[in-house]
Design an enzyme around this catalytic site. Structure first.
Site, PDB file in Angstrom:
ATOM      1  N   SER A  57      -2.634 -25.318-108.738  1.00 50.69           N
ATOM      2  CA  SER A  57      -2.576 -24.196-107.497  1.00 50.69           C
ATOM      3  C   SER A  57      -1.093 -24.250-107.121  1.00 50.69           C
ATOM      4  CB  SER A  57      -3.444 -24.700-106.584  1.00 50.69           C
ATOM      5  OG  SER A  57      -3.139 -25.976-105.934  1.00 50.69           O
ATOM      6  N   HIS A  92      -0.437 -27.413-100.224  1.00 53.34           N
ATOM      7  CA  HIS A  92      -0.425 -25.724-100.531  1.00 53.34           C
ATOM      8  C   HIS A  92       0.614 -25.437 -99.262  1.00 53.34           C
ATOM      9  CE1 HIS A  92      -4.695 -25.090-102.447  1.00 53.34           C
ATOM     10  NE2 HIS A  92      -3.755 -25.537-103.302  1.00 53.34           N
ATOM     11  N   ASP A 119      -7.325 -20.973 -98.659  1.00 52.50           N
ATOM     12  CA  ASP A 119      -8.177 -21.977 -98.821  1.00 52.50           C
ATOM     13  C   ASP A 119      -9.375 -22.324 -98.071  1.00 52.50           C
ATOM     14  OD1 ASP A 119      -6.081 -22.869-100.765  1.00 52.50           O
ATOM     15  OD2 ASP A 119      -5.069 -24.176 -99.181  1.00 52.50           O
TER      16      ASP A 119
END
Length: 176
Positions: A57, A92, A119
């Site tokens: 990711s 992230h 998310d």
């Protein structure tokens, strides 16, 4: 194969005092590493000052250096956060910041750079935003690809055991 025979002969010739000295040296190395880790935790304000990006990711294999300051979190920053019910932290990017006018607290929404959506599906059930207590740290630097060593050793534990055994053998058989 001659190297193995020399190593076995070297181990046989060790005195008990030499073995104890080498064991204490190995213990000091491990203790020093733990002290350095704890010092980094104090200096950076993060419970995990160095992390490896594990999934696709983001950019897998990158090592991130984290810092946790009192400064407000802003969109575009890379953060490492814990989600209730998950053991492994997630790395992230912050895509949205929501500041509450009455308290001044900041809630954030994150997304993996290579993911299509935000998310919210990763957060705990019913949770739409991350609060500050979920954030473990912010990325302040990185080393690309160096973390692949950690990923490989996690996926293939035999490599980790061989490496640790070889290093231990090296420490025990060294003459200095």
């Amino acid at each position: 194969m001659d190297w193995i025979g020399e190593t076995v002969d070297s181990i046989k010739s060790l005195q008990i005092r030499q073995v104890l000295t080498q064991a204490v040296s190995l213990g000091m190395i491990v203790t020093s590493a733990l002290i350095i880790w704890k010092a980094l935790m104090c200096v950076t304000g993060s419970e995990s000052p160095v992390v490896v990006v594990l999934s696709g990711s983001m950019e897998p294999g990158d090592i991130l250096f984290l810092h946790m300051s009192k400064d407000p979190i802003r969109a575009g920053e890379i953060v490492v956060f814990n989600v209730d019910g998950r053991e492994i932290p997630i790395v992230h990017r912050v895509i949205k910041v929501h500041e509450q006018q009455d308290t001044g607290e900041v809630d954030v929404l994150t997304k993996g750079d290579n993911n299509y959506g935000d998310d919210r599906l990763l957060y705990a059930h019913g949770q739409l935003w991350l609060q500050r207590h979920h954030i473990m740290g912010r990325a302040v630097g990185f080393l690309p690809y160096v973390g692949w060593v950690t990923i490989i050793m996690t996926e293939k534990p035999i490599i980790k055991y061989i490496l640790i055994g070889a290093l231990g053998l090296l420490v025990i058989t060294s003459k200095d």
